[in-house]
Design an enzyme around this catalytic site. Sequence first.
Site, PDB file in Angstrom:
ATOM      1  CE1 TYR A 290      61.233   2.470  17.534  1.00 42.57           C
ATOM      2  CE2 TYR A 290      60.308   2.758  19.717  1.00 42.57           C
ATOM      3  CZ  TYR A 290      60.179   2.350  18.415  1.00 42.57           C
ATOM      4  OH  TYR A 290      59.000   1.808  17.974  1.00 42.57           O
TER       5      TYR A 290
ATOM      6  CG  HIS B 166      60.086   0.451   9.923  1.00 41.96           C
ATOM      7  ND1 HIS B 166      59.122   1.326  10.346  1.00 41.96           N
ATOM      8  CD2 HIS B 166      59.666  -0.050   8.737  1.00 41.96           C
ATOM      9  CE1 HIS B 166      58.146   1.347   9.459  1.00 41.96           C
ATOM     10  NE2 HIS B 166      58.460   0.526   8.470  1.00 41.96           N
TER      11      HIS B 166
ATOM     12  N   PRO C  95      55.022   9.778  13.118  1.00 43.03           N
ATOM     13  CG  PRO C  95      53.005   8.640  13.442  1.00 43.03           C
ATOM     14  CD  PRO C  95      53.976   9.050  12.402  1.00 43.03           C
ATOM     15  CG  ASN C  96      54.736   8.765  18.829  1.00 49.42           C
ATOM     16  OD1 ASN C  96      54.402   9.760  19.471  1.00 49.42           O
ATOM     17  ND2 ASN C  96      53.892   7.819  18.499  1.00 49.42           N
TER      18      ASN C  96
ATOM     19  NE  ARG D 109      58.173   6.091  20.744  1.00 51.12           N
ATOM     20  CZ  ARG D 109      57.979   5.472  19.575  1.00 51.12           C
ATOM     21  NH1 ARG D 109      58.585   5.905  18.486  1.00 51.12           N
ATOM     22  NH2 ARG D 109      57.187   4.445  19.486  1.00 51.12           N
TER      23      ARG D 109
ATOM     24  NE  ARG E  56      59.056  -3.158  18.523  1.00 50.60           N
ATOM     25  CZ  ARG E  56      58.793  -1.852  18.498  1.00 50.60           C
ATOM     26  NH1 ARG E  56      59.253  -1.111  17.503  1.00 50.60           N
ATOM     27  NH2 ARG E  56      58.074  -1.286  19.437  1.00 50.60           N
TER      28      ARG E  56
ATOM     29  CB  ALA F 277      51.889   4.264  14.438  1.00 59.30           C
TER      30      ALA F 277
ATOM     31  CD  GLU G 276      57.544   0.959   5.238  1.00 55.25           C
ATOM     32  OE1 GLU G 276      56.604   1.385   4.542  1.00 55.25           O
ATOM     33  OE2 GLU G 276      57.480  -0.086   5.903  1.00 55.25           O
TER      34      GLU G 276
ATOM     35  CG  ASN H  30      60.592   5.423  10.608  1.00 52.07           C
ATOM     36  OD1 ASN H  30      59.476   4.933  10.778  1.00 52.07           O
ATOM     37  ND2 ASN H  30      61.591   5.219  11.442  1.00 52.07           N
TER      38      ASN H  30
END
Length: 142
Positions: A22, A100, A9-10, A17, A107, A77, A98, A74
């Site tokens: 990012y 990111h 997502p996103n 964003r 964070r 969320a 995985e 990735n």
Amino acid sequence: MKIMVINGPNLNMLGIREKNIYGTKDYKDVCKYIVNEGEKRGHQVEIFQSNIEGEIINFIQKAYFEKYEGIVINPGAFTHYSYAIHDAIKGVDIPTIEVHLSNVHKREEFRKISVTAPACVGQIAGFGEVGYILAINALESM
């Protein structure tokens, strides 16, 4: 090597964003970079993105049925709460890494917890789009 890259997502909103986290490259540019770098290494790289958990599970299962040799994911969320994606990764027995873009460990507290990483061979975080290439390099060595 036939590699599937799955973005959650996103991630389709890259370049729009939270540019301070990012970066400014848009999603299409990041995908083009990943495919080009994969091809330079002699790999067939296919990229999928969805904001829907079930579709991500379908991509993972597609990797099994279409005989992909590695997955780079990735989960966005979904990283923090999708046991369904965890189970799908475990269910296909394909080496999965995985990734990111940001360093999730620097964070918010909730971002430090991944329920999907234990189903993966490893996790790469904090290197932006280069993380996808690091993951491809890792898959090569398996």
